[in-house]
Design a protein around this motif. Structure first.
Motif, PDB file in Angstrom:
ATOM      1  N   TRP A  57       5.430 -10.451  -6.390  1.00 13.33           N
ATOM      2  CA  TRP A  57       5.726 -11.616  -5.561  1.00 13.33           C
ATOM      3  C   TRP A  57       6.420 -11.243  -4.238  1.00 13.33           C
ATOM      4  O   TRP A  57       6.814 -12.119  -3.479  1.00 13.33           O
ATOM      5  CB  TRP A  57       6.575 -12.635  -6.324  1.00 13.33           C
ATOM      6  N   VAL A  58       6.569  -9.955  -3.975  1.00  9.34           N
ATOM      7  CA  VAL A  58       7.104  -9.494  -2.692  1.00  9.34           C
ATOM      8  C   VAL A  58       5.955  -8.893  -1.888  1.00  9.34           C
ATOM      9  O   VAL A  58       5.350  -7.904  -2.309  1.00  9.34           O
ATOM     10  CB  VAL A  58       8.223  -8.455  -2.885  1.00  9.34           C
ATOM     11  N   LYS A  59       5.621  -9.494  -0.772  1.00  5.39           N
ATOM     12  CA  LYS A  59       4.561  -8.999   0.110  1.00  5.39           C
ATOM     13  C   LYS A  59       5.205  -8.418   1.367  1.00  5.39           C
ATOM     14  O   LYS A  59       5.707  -9.159   2.227  1.00  5.39           O
ATOM     15  CB  LYS A  59       3.595 -10.129   0.497  1.00  5.39           C
ATOM     16  N   VAL A  60       5.214  -7.107   1.429  1.00  7.34           N
ATOM     17  CA  VAL A  60       5.856  -6.415   2.555  1.00  7.34           C
ATOM     18  C   VAL A  60       4.781  -5.944   3.517  1.00  7.34           C
ATOM     19  O   VAL A  60       3.830  -5.261   3.130  1.00  7.34           O
ATOM     20  CB  VAL A  60       6.696  -5.219   2.065  1.00  7.34           C
ATOM     21  N   ASP A  61       4.954  -6.324   4.778  1.00 10.45           N
ATOM     22  CA  ASP A  61       4.024  -5.931   5.829  1.00 10.45           C
ATOM     23  C   ASP A  61       4.854  -5.659   7.082  1.00 10.45           C
ATOM     24  O   ASP A  61       5.875  -6.333   7.309  1.00 10.45           O
ATOM     25  CB  ASP A  61       3.001  -7.054   6.089  1.00 10.45           C
ATOM     26  N   PRO A  62       4.466  -4.696   7.915  1.00 10.30           N
ATOM     27  CA  PRO A  62       5.256  -4.441   9.134  1.00 10.30           C
ATOM     28  C   PRO A  62       5.393  -5.654  10.032  1.00 10.30           C
ATOM     29  O   PRO A  62       6.338  -5.745  10.830  1.00 10.30           O
ATOM     30  CB  PRO A  62       4.469  -3.313   9.830  1.00 10.30           C
TER      31      PRO A  62
END
Length: 444
Positions: A157-162
């Motif tokens: 449930w954590v979507k990490v994107d720059p």
């Protein structure tokens, strides 16, 4: 002298042949079904469809249809906080009347999302405290977002994107950070602003307060009564558009009623021309029957598209599409009912010296009336649903509003509202047609 009937002897080979035949059928039928399902699996490319499916998005849309969010946003370009229902400008809270779970203090904010979940915003940094996991830190920069996660693998449930940080530990809590803003979403069950708009003087009133206001002599608007003021505020709600929805429902019902009655009025006289016992001309019967095949052979949706090109958008095109299709269907059913009547009743009326019109009226119509009423009422129920689909193509009515609410992912509560109203109308039409059927056919 009695003759004995000789039955063929049941031999072992006869029994074995029967067992083998049934065994082949028992085996071949499942194999044929399995082969068909296998073919359709590859023909429809079900594997690719399943790979493209987004069940998580379906869950989000289903949640949005029965819940609403209050959005806390900090916009870096404007340098201010905004707390609004569904992010709408017209449903924005004043800073002096914020929800009790939001605390704003200049450039910082503390948002209590309940059950130990909280978000603290300080400048361009958001700290999301999650029970059992830790604190997620997201900082907006000129190039994107710098994210710091607790030690260990990141959950799904954590979507990490720059360029973006998206955290949604539960369906009703969400944090989004981009280089231009920070958003916190807190979801609540129900439909927001359903009765009255956010800025309405009636917003937040209970039913008892509204009842007392309707009976009060102190008018909210000097030019109208309080009761009409309440009704007008409800119907003119810009978020839910109750007035437009009710008008669209009325158009859908009228579309179905007009189309069905027109089909019945044209189908019954044409049915006499198609019935073998009423029309001796083979050429006339053949032509009428082929007309029925032509009208019902083209789907109602195709007729609707044809009439939209011919007459433009509007309920008339839907009514014509229903009328054309059902004239063929009802005409065929009526003609079959006419061919199955009891001629003795017709001859009895003829014996009284009645004219041909009177023979039809008193000898034929009473016999086909149950079929006529039942089929017309059934098609009326069915066409109420069909009018919704036709309206979605541009014929107007509730179907057009339904498509408009489905174009974006933020109006699914409006979609649910329209679907529920449509189901209620279909149920009411079913109950009404059952009552009419009992009154007209059974005389109860």
């Amino acid at each position: 002298m009695a003759t004995d009937t000789m039955e063929p002897a049941v031999t072992h080979e006869t029994v074995w042949r029967t067992v083998r035949r049934r065994a082949r059928i028992t085996v071949l039928v499942p194999i044929a079904i399995l082969a068909y399902l296998t073919y359709t699996w590859f023909a429809f490319d079900v594997s690719a469809l399943l790979a493209k499916s987004q069940p998580d998005r379906a869950v989000i849309l289903a949640t949005d249809s029965v819940a609403y969010k209050v959005q806390v946003e900090k916009n870096f370009r404007r340098g201010e906080f905004k707390v609004a229902i569904e992010g709408e400008r017209t449903a924005t809270y004043d800073n002096a009347e914020l929800p009790d779970w939001v605390d704003l203090d200049g450039d910082t904010a503390f948002i209590d999302l309940g059950d130990g979940y909280s978000v603290e915003i300080d400048g361009k940094t958001a700290l999301f405290a999650i029970p059992g996991y830790g604190v997620i830190k997201g900082t907006a920069t000129d190039k994107g977002v710098d994210t710091v996660l607790p030690n260990g693998p990141a959950p799904d449930w954590v979507k990490v994107d720059p360029r973006k940080l998206n955290v949604r530990p539960t369906l009703d809590r969400r944090l989004q950070v981009t280089k231009t803003k920070i958003e916190v979403h807190n979801y609540f069950g129900g439909w927001e602003n359903f009765w009255f708009p956010f800025r309405s003087p009636l917003y937040g009133m209970s039913f008892s307060q509204l009842y007392a206001l309707a009976l009060s002599s102190d008018r909210m608007d000097p030019e109208t009564s309080n009761l009409w003021f309440i009704v007008d505020e409800f119907l003119s709600n810009p978020d839910w558009q109750h007035g437009d929805v009710f008008v669209a429902l009325f158009e859908t019902i009228m579309m179905a009623v007009l189309g069905t009655l027109t089909a019945a009025l044209f189908g019954l006289p044409l049915a006499f021309l198609a019935a073998r016992n009423f029309t001796s001309s083979t050429f006339l019967r053949f032509g009428t029957r082929r007309l029925f095949d032509f009208l019902r052979g083209i789907d109602m949706l195709i007729w609707s598209l044809i009439f939209i090109r011919a007459f433009g958008l509007g309920p008339l095109t839907g009514a014509l599409a229903i009328a054309f299709t059902d004239t063929g269907s009802l005409g065929k059913l009526f003609s079959e009912a006419l061919e199955n009547i009891d001629n003795k009743q017709v001859e009895g009326v003829r014996a009284t010296g009645a004219s041909q019109i009177q023979r039809y009226r008193f000898g034929v119509i009473p016999q086909i009336l149950p079929v006529f009423v039942s089929q017309v009422l059934y098609y009326l129920e069915s066409n109420t649903r069909s009018a919704t689909v036709i309206g979605a193509l541009g014929a107007g009515g509730i179907g057009l509003l339904l498509v408009e609410t489905m174009k974006t992912s933020r109006d699914w509560e409006n979609t649910s509202y329209i679907i529920i109203l449509t189901i209620v109308v279909v149920i009411l039409m079913d109950q009404t047609s059952s009552w009419l059927r009992r009154k007209l056919i059974e005389g109860k």
